[in-house]
Design a protein around this motif. Structure first.
Motif, PDB file in Angstrom:
ATOM      1  N   LEU A  49      33.133  57.323  33.685  1.00  0.00           N
ATOM      2  CA  LEU A  49      34.502  56.965  33.305  1.00  0.00           C
ATOM      3  C   LEU A  49      35.475  57.306  34.426  1.00  0.00           C
ATOM      4  N   GLY A  50      35.233  58.435  35.101  1.00  0.00           N
ATOM      5  CA  GLY A  50      36.078  58.814  36.223  1.00  0.00           C
ATOM      6  C   GLY A  50      35.994  57.817  37.361  1.00  0.00           C
ATOM      7  N   LEU A  51      34.796  57.301  37.614  1.00  0.00           N
ATOM      8  CA  LEU A  51      34.643  56.275  38.650  1.00  0.00           C
ATOM      9  C   LEU A  51      35.448  55.025  38.305  1.00  0.00           C
ATOM     10  N   ALA A  52      35.428  54.663  37.022  1.00  0.00           N
ATOM     11  CA  ALA A  52      36.188  53.499  36.581  1.00  0.00           C
ATOM     12  C   ALA A  52      37.696  53.759  36.602  1.00  0.00           C
ATOM     13  N   TYR A  53      38.081  54.959  36.214  1.00  0.00           N
ATOM     14  CA  TYR A  53      39.500  55.314  36.103  1.00  0.00           C
ATOM     15  C   TYR A  53      40.152  55.576  37.459  1.00  0.00           C
ATOM     16  N   VAL A  54      39.443  56.285  38.336  1.00  0.00           N
ATOM     17  CA  VAL A  54      40.023  56.710  39.611  1.00  0.00           C
ATOM     18  C   VAL A  54      39.539  55.861  40.792  1.00  0.00           C
ATOM     19  N   SER A  55      38.229  55.893  41.039  1.00  0.00           N
ATOM     20  CA  SER A  55      37.696  55.276  42.256  1.00  0.00           C
ATOM     21  C   SER A  55      37.836  53.756  42.268  1.00  0.00           C
ATOM     22  N   LEU A  56      37.615  53.123  41.125  1.00  0.00           N
ATOM     23  CA  LEU A  56      37.753  51.667  41.057  1.00  0.00           C
ATOM     24  C   LEU A  56      39.169  51.247  41.432  1.00  0.00           C
ATOM     25  N   SER A  57      40.146  51.979  40.906  1.00  0.00           N
ATOM     26  CA  SER A  57      41.544  51.633  41.177  1.00  0.00           C
ATOM     27  C   SER A  57      41.892  51.780  42.648  1.00  0.00           C
ATOM     28  N   TRP A  58      41.492  52.896  43.253  1.00  0.00           N
ATOM     29  CA  TRP A  58      41.855  53.098  44.664  1.00  0.00           C
ATOM     30  C   TRP A  58      41.038  52.202  45.578  1.00  0.00           C
ATOM     31  N   GLY A  59      39.834  51.815  45.173  1.00  0.00           N
ATOM     32  CA  GLY A  59      39.096  50.821  45.939  1.00  0.00           C
ATOM     33  C   GLY A  59      39.819  49.482  45.926  1.00  0.00           C
ATOM     34  N   PHE A  60      40.314  49.101  44.754  1.00  0.00           N
ATOM     35  CA  PHE A  60      41.076  47.861  44.648  1.00  0.00           C
ATOM     36  C   PHE A  60      42.388  47.945  45.431  1.00  0.00           C
ATOM     37  N   MET A  61      42.971  49.141  45.501  1.00  0.00           N
ATOM     38  CA  MET A  61      44.198  49.308  46.280  1.00  0.00           C
ATOM     39  C   MET A  61      43.938  49.012  47.757  1.00  0.00           C
ATOM     40  N   ILE A  62      42.788  49.448  48.264  1.00  0.00           N
ATOM     41  CA  ILE A  62      42.432  49.148  49.651  1.00  0.00           C
ATOM     42  C   ILE A  62      42.304  47.637  49.840  1.00  0.00           C
ATOM     43  N   ASP A  63      41.720  46.962  48.865  1.00  0.00           N
ATOM     44  CA  ASP A  63      41.576  45.506  48.968  1.00  0.00           C
ATOM     45  C   ASP A  63      42.930  44.818  48.846  1.00  0.00           C
ATOM     46  N   LEU A  64      43.858  45.399  48.092  1.00  0.00           N
ATOM     47  CA  LEU A  64      45.209  44.829  48.018  1.00  0.00           C
ATOM     48  C   LEU A  64      45.856  44.810  49.395  1.00  0.00           C
ATOM     49  N   TYR A  65      45.588  45.850  50.185  1.00  0.00           N
ATOM     50  CA  TYR A  65      46.121  45.885  51.551  1.00  0.00           C
ATOM     51  C   TYR A  65      45.551  44.720  52.357  1.00  0.00           C
ATOM     52  N   SER A  66      44.256  44.485  52.211  1.00  0.00           N
ATOM     53  CA  SER A  66      43.617  43.371  52.927  1.00  0.00           C
ATOM     54  C   SER A  66      44.203  42.037  52.484  1.00  0.00           C
ATOM     55  N   MET A  67      44.427  41.884  51.182  1.00  0.00           N
ATOM     56  CA  MET A  67      45.034  40.650  50.664  1.00  0.00           C
ATOM     57  C   MET A  67      46.422  40.457  51.253  1.00  0.00           C
ATOM     58  N   GLY A  68      47.201  41.532  51.271  1.00  0.00           N
ATOM     59  CA  GLY A  68      48.554  41.452  51.802  1.00  0.00           C
ATOM     60  C   GLY A  68      48.563  41.090  53.269  1.00  0.00           C
ATOM     61  N   PHE A  92      50.562  59.467  39.855  1.00  0.00           N
ATOM     62  CA  PHE A  92      49.937  58.153  40.074  1.00  0.00           C
ATOM     63  C   PHE A  92      49.265  57.585  38.826  1.00  0.00           C
ATOM     64  N   ASP A  93      49.564  58.136  37.648  1.00  0.00           N
ATOM     65  CA  ASP A  93      48.911  57.655  36.423  1.00  0.00           C
ATOM     66  C   ASP A  93      49.193  56.183  36.152  1.00  0.00           C
ATOM     67  N   SER A  94      50.439  55.765  36.329  1.00  0.00           N
ATOM     68  CA  SER A  94      50.791  54.359  36.091  1.00  0.00           C
ATOM     69  C   SER A  94      50.119  53.442  37.098  1.00  0.00           C
ATOM     70  N   LEU A  95      50.100  53.870  38.354  1.00  0.00           N
ATOM     71  CA  LEU A  95      49.500  53.062  39.416  1.00  0.00           C
ATOM     72  C   LEU A  95      47.997  52.925  39.223  1.00  0.00           C
ATOM     73  N   LEU A  96      47.354  53.968  38.732  1.00  0.00           N
ATOM     74  CA  LEU A  96      45.911  53.927  38.509  1.00  0.00           C
ATOM     75  C   LEU A  96      45.511  52.797  37.571  1.00  0.00           C
ATOM     76  N   LEU A  97      46.249  52.631  36.497  1.00  0.00           N
ATOM     77  CA  LEU A  97      45.869  51.625  35.513  1.00  0.00           C
ATOM     78  C   LEU A  97      46.376  50.231  35.889  1.00  0.00           C
ATOM     79  N   ALA A  98      47.512  50.162  36.561  1.00  0.00           N
ATOM     80  CA  ALA A  98      48.094  48.859  36.889  1.00  0.00           C
ATOM     81  C   ALA A  98      47.377  48.176  38.053  1.00  0.00           C
ATOM     82  N   THR A  99      46.849  48.948  38.994  1.00  0.00           N
ATOM     83  CA  THR A  99      46.252  48.374  40.207  1.00  0.00           C
ATOM     84  C   THR A  99      45.118  47.381  39.921  1.00  0.00           C
ATOM     85  N   PRO A 100      44.133  47.705  39.047  1.00  0.00           N
ATOM     86  CA  PRO A 100      43.064  46.726  38.803  1.00  0.00           C
ATOM     87  C   PRO A 100      43.572  45.408  38.229  1.00  0.00           C
TER      88      PRO A 100
END
Length: 292
Positions: free
Chosen positions: A129-148, A274-282
């Motif tokens: 659950l932690g991987l889904a809650y924390v790591s998945l979100s920040w991994g997607f954040m890195i990809d958001l940078y690439s998209m941008g 960063f609670d809001s950002l964690l859930l909104a990023t995916p």
């Protein structure tokens, strides 16, 4: 409550330092961006594990290989999500992430069997659950940078990969601020028992003002003509971000603590910030993947 000058100074200084660090990490280059969210990733994980240990004492018994190995596994996912612009010599972070994921996927189960005093599937479930809650979100954040970076490059020829992350972060900040202001003035109807200070008036008012502000500033000031993306990203930030705040508040209530941590004196911990950002990023990542 009487005004405390020392408390105000502490909170103000902390906020200024936090803002400087965030701005530097977001805007300097892709490396500062990756380092910033790698640090945030570790901080969120350690606080998540601390909260779980308070909620369920059995999770306190996980061995060090489990505790830090799962954080390393999550960081491997962040590396794997990095695009070719994160490259050292002929080696990309993406390639390093693939190998780290493979190694940890082999090592973690072995160490769990060999070194755990009491093997419990629920502890593995908590970490997943932690991987889904924390790591998945920040991994997607890195990809958001690439998209941008790709999106902005098409528009202006410049690498401004921070575009989508900043729109999302600004939307959340404006939503939180406006919800607090509106709720302070006209808030009467409780929004949720999980967070008694939130009101329906503040929540709705904050969402409307956040979407309007981000869209208008993005269109007229930043010259971004993709109104649909501005509306959707700010809308996700307002709705899903609020849900993320409530989720973390629920975890803290179950753990019996006021703050998830204390890395920011007067402001709480990483999860508090960063609670809001964690859930909104995916959700923003999914929208951009499907429709951009």
């Amino acid at each position: 409550m009487a005004f405390n000058v020392q408390t105000f100074k502490t909170r103000a200084l902390t906020a200024v330092v936090f803002a400087v660090v965030m701005l530097a990490g977001l805007f300097l280059n892709q490396w500062s961006f990756f380092i910033l969210f790698s640090i945030i990733h570790v901080g969120c994980w350690l606080e998540y594990q601390k909260l779980l240990g308070l909620i369920d004492a059995d999770y306190q018994q996980i061995n060090p290989f489990h505790k830090y190995g799962v954080i390393l596994l999550g960081w491997g996912f962040m590396l794997w999500m990095a695009s070719a612009q994160w490259q050292i010599g002929s080696i990309t972070l993406h390639e390093g992430g693939w190998w780290l994921l493979l190694i940890m996927a082999i090592v973690l189960p072995i160490t769990e069997v060999l070194f755990s005093k009491q093997f419990q599937l629920k502890n593995i479930g908590y970490s997943l659950l932690g991987l889904a809650y924390v790591s998945l979100s920040w991994g997607f954040m890195i990809d958001l940078y690439s998209m941008g970076a790709s999106y902005a490059g098409v528009l202006s020829g410049a690498n401004i990969g921070w575009l989508f992350p900043v729109i999302l972060i600004a939307s959340i900040w404006i939503n939180d601020t406006m919800a607090y202001i509106v709720g302070s003035f006209i808030g009467k109807t409780p929004f949720s028992s999980i967070s008694p200070k939130k009101t329906w008036e503040g929540t709705i008012g904050g969402a409307i003002l956040a979407v309007a502000t981000v869209t208008l500033v993005g269109y007229f000031v930043a010259n971004l003509r993709d109104v649909q993306s501005l509306l959707v990203i700010s809308g996700i930030a307002a709705v899903i971000g609020t849900a993320g705040d409530l989720l973390e508040s629920k975890l803290k209530r179950m753990a019996g603590v006021k703050d998830s941590g204390s890395f920011m004196p007067g402001h709480g911990g990483f999860l508090d910030r960063f609670d809001s950002l964690l859930l909104a990023t995916p959700f923003v990542w999914l929208y951009l993947k499907l429709f951009l």
